[in-house]
Design a protein around this motif. Structure first.
Motif, PDB file in Angstrom:
ATOM      1  N   ARG A   1       0.969  -1.204  -0.111  1.00  0.00           N
ATOM      2  CA  ARG A   1      -0.144  -0.163  -0.047  1.00  0.00           C
ATOM      3  C   ARG A   1       0.899   1.238   0.099  1.00  0.00           C
ATOM      4  O   ARG A   1       1.747   1.183   1.000  1.00  0.00           O
TER       5      ARG A   1
ATOM      6  N   VAL B   1       1.567   4.817   1.052  1.00  0.00           N
ATOM      7  CA  VAL B   1       0.864   5.333   1.947  1.00  0.00           C
ATOM      8  C   VAL B   1       1.883   6.403   2.721  1.00  0.00           C
ATOM      9  O   VAL B   1       3.019   6.009   3.007  1.00  0.00           O
TER      10      VAL B   1
ATOM     11  N   TYR C   1      -5.220   5.976  13.529  1.00  0.00           N
ATOM     12  CA  TYR C   1      -4.258   6.087  12.376  1.00  0.00           C
ATOM     13  C   TYR C   1      -4.748   6.516  11.306  1.00  0.00           C
ATOM     14  O   TYR C   1      -6.037   6.247  10.977  1.00  0.00           O
TER      15      TYR C   1
ATOM     16  N   GLN D   1      -3.489   7.579   0.859  1.00  0.00           N
ATOM     17  CA  GLN D   1      -2.769   6.390   0.066  1.00  0.00           C
ATOM     18  C   GLN D   1      -3.075   7.170  -1.480  1.00  0.00           C
ATOM     19  O   GLN D   1      -3.934   7.373  -1.701  1.00  0.00           O
TER      20      GLN D   1
ATOM     21  N   HIS E   1      -6.213  -8.716   0.953  1.00  0.00           N
ATOM     22  CA  HIS E   1      -5.900  -9.057   2.209  1.00  0.00           C
ATOM     23  C   HIS E   1      -6.854  -8.764   3.260  1.00  0.00           C
ATOM     24  O   HIS E   1      -8.025  -8.053   2.968  1.00  0.00           O
TER      25      HIS E   1
ATOM     26  N   HIS F   1      -7.336  -8.047   7.677  1.00  0.00           N
ATOM     27  CA  HIS F   1      -6.710  -8.068   8.997  1.00  0.00           C
ATOM     28  C   HIS F   1      -7.507  -7.707  10.326  1.00  0.00           C
ATOM     29  O   HIS F   1      -8.854  -7.239  10.054  1.00  0.00           O
TER      30      HIS F   1
ATOM     31  N   ARG G   1     -12.030   3.990   3.975  1.00  0.00           N
ATOM     32  CA  ARG G   1     -11.344   4.950   3.240  1.00  0.00           C
ATOM     33  C   ARG G   1     -12.147   5.900   2.736  1.00  0.00           C
ATOM     34  O   ARG G   1     -13.680   6.004   2.898  1.00  0.00           O
TER      35      ARG G   1
ATOM     36  N   HIS H   1     -10.332  -7.329   1.324  1.00  0.00           N
ATOM     37  CA  HIS H   1     -10.513  -5.904   0.428  1.00  0.00           C
ATOM     38  C   HIS H   1      -9.252  -5.859  -0.218  1.00  0.00           C
ATOM     39  O   HIS H   1      -8.013  -6.384   0.319  1.00  0.00           O
TER      40      HIS H   1
ATOM     41  N   HIS I   1      -7.717  -3.153  -3.731  1.00  0.00           N
ATOM     42  CA  HIS I   1      -8.205  -2.024  -4.346  1.00  0.00           C
ATOM     43  C   HIS I   1      -7.566  -1.976  -5.855  1.00  0.00           C
ATOM     44  O   HIS I   1      -6.568  -2.725  -6.020  1.00  0.00           O
TER      45      HIS I   1
ATOM     46  N   ASP J   1      -6.843   6.758   4.373  1.00  0.00           N
ATOM     47  CA  ASP J   1      -7.113   5.725   5.327  1.00  0.00           C
ATOM     48  C   ASP J   1      -7.490   6.053   6.735  1.00  0.00           C
ATOM     49  O   ASP J   1      -6.363   6.684   7.290  1.00  0.00           O
TER      50      ASP J   1
ATOM     51  N   LEU K   1      -7.929   4.063  10.469  1.00  0.00           N
ATOM     52  CA  LEU K   1      -7.801   2.693  10.987  1.00  0.00           C
ATOM     53  C   LEU K   1      -7.943   2.864  12.614  1.00  0.00           C
ATOM     54  O   LEU K   1      -7.312   3.956  13.083  1.00  0.00           O
TER      55      LEU K   1
ATOM     56  N   LEU L   1      -5.791   1.193  13.975  1.00  0.00           N
ATOM     57  CA  LEU L   1      -4.689   0.357  14.556  1.00  0.00           C
ATOM     58  C   LEU L   1      -3.863   0.797  15.747  1.00  0.00           C
ATOM     59  O   LEU L   1      -3.436  -0.494  16.384  1.00  0.00           O
TER      60      LEU L   1
END
Ligand code: 1HN
Length: 349
Positions: free
Chosen positions: A71, A73, A93, A97, A108, A110, A116, A149, A151, A163, A165, A167
């Motif tokens: 990605r 970013v 986070y 991107q 992937h 997670h 987005r 997901h 892109h 993005d 998140l 995270l």
């Protein structure tokens, strides 16, 4: 409220004996951990100007092929929290991107949840559990924890999105990981914002199919066209001094659309100055269009289209539209859903 004892009050050999046994006295650290009245906050009210971010992102596009990035970013890191920690706020986070025409970002899933929010460009898309979501500027696309997901970009000019998140929280809990997958089979129908959940107040009569992995997320794309039109109509029936603001919710339950982070969008009417309710959540604002000034805990930050701002927990926030003729729109990410679930969310007068 008496003065608490300090480390230095204690004999050195006693302190060394504690350290050797992995023991720490609470009282010298108690006030830092539990300050009176308001939390101590390292998060700095921060502005990332898109006119600074965009050239760096396009340069990353020249320097780093997508295969070398997974990605591509640039992370908006709050200087108060340490750049290496990649936190816009303690729980949020934020990254910008870039995807170039013809590129793909592999499939992937997670444990952290992501969204987005499209900043610029036409022709990008995200596939979520087989549902192909077009990405127009201002669209919100959810990729919640555990959902596949990937892109792609079928257009002709760079596409940039923000993005967001959870995270920092998931990583801090030592629970962040991902799984790679083969490209998804795309279902041959428009996304559910155009089919099953086309209109507020109308949901499929039988409810959603419980067997589907994405049953908790019936709607994963919220088109800007709809949000903008809804805000325009809401503005006409909202008293001055009251916020013209819409929350992104699960259309089946009315609850926040994701479990940890919350999303809303507000319109500042021409000439409007708006104080946001002070609350215990931290947040990030992204400027969809328009320009103005944000006053965050006394720090004045002038914003323009596509700029991003970080707001600490418990902060005082005032937003001012610089234009007396045009509205401004701001997209808001906050961690209020998490705080509510954990039982400590507060709104102050
Ligand atoms: C991620 O999965 C994406 O799917 C973007 O586009 C940024 C940052 C950290 C962890 C996962 C994406 C991410 C990410």
């Amino acid at each position: 409220m008496s003065e608490l004892g300090t480390l230095e009050d204690l004999p050195l050999d006693y302190r060394q004996g504690l350290t050797a046994r992995n023991l720490v006295p609470l009282w010298p650290a108690l006030r830092a951990a539990l300050p009176y009245g308001i939390p101590s906050r390292r998060t700095a009210p921060t502005l990332w100007r898109y006119q600074d971010v965009r050239p760096q992102l396009l340069e990353a596009g020249r320097l780093t092929p997508i295969e070398k990035a997974e990605r591509r970013v640039l992370v908006l890191a709050n200087p108060g929290l340490g750049l290496e920690n990649m936190q816009a706020t303690p729980s949020i986070y934020i990254g910008m991107q870039l995807i170039l025409p013809g590129e793909t970002a592999s499939n992937h899933r997670h444990s952290p949840s992501a969204v987005r929010f499209v900043v610029e460009g036409e022709g990008g898309f995200t596939v979520v559990e087989g549902e192909k979501c077009p990405m127009e500027p201002g669209d919100l696309i959810l990729t919640p924890s555990g959902l596949w997901h990937e892109h792609g970009h079928a257009g002709t000019a760079p596409v940039v999105w923000m993005d967001a998140l959870d995270l920092p929280l998931i990583y801090g809990l030592e629970a962040s990981y991902c799984t790679e997958g083969a490209p998804q089979a795309i279902r041959n129908e428009p996304d559910s914002s155009q089919t099953r959940y086309r209109r507020a107040g109308l949901v499929p009569w039988r409810g959603r199919a419980q067997a589907q992995a994405w049953a908790d997320y019936p709607l994963v794309r919220f088109p800007w066209r709809e949000a903008k039109a809804a805000l325009a109509d809401l503005a006409g029936v909202t008293a001055h001094g009251e916020a013209v603001r819409l929350a992104y919710v699960n259309p089946e339950t009315g609850a926040d659309c994701m479990p940890i982070l919350g999303f809303s969008v507000l319109q500042l009417r021409p000439g409007e100055s708006l104080r946001l309710p002070r609350h215990s959540a931290s947040s990030v604002l992204n400027v969809v269009d328009g320009a103005g000034t944000a006053l965050i805990d006394g720090v004045s930050l002038p914003f323009e289209q596509a700029d991003t701002l970080a707001v600490p927990t418990h902060a005082e926030v005032r937003l001012e539209n610089a234009s007396s003729t045009r509205p401004a729109h701001l997209f808001v990410v906050d961690d209020a859903p998490m705080q509510k679930k954990l039982g400590f969310y507060e709104v102050f007068a």
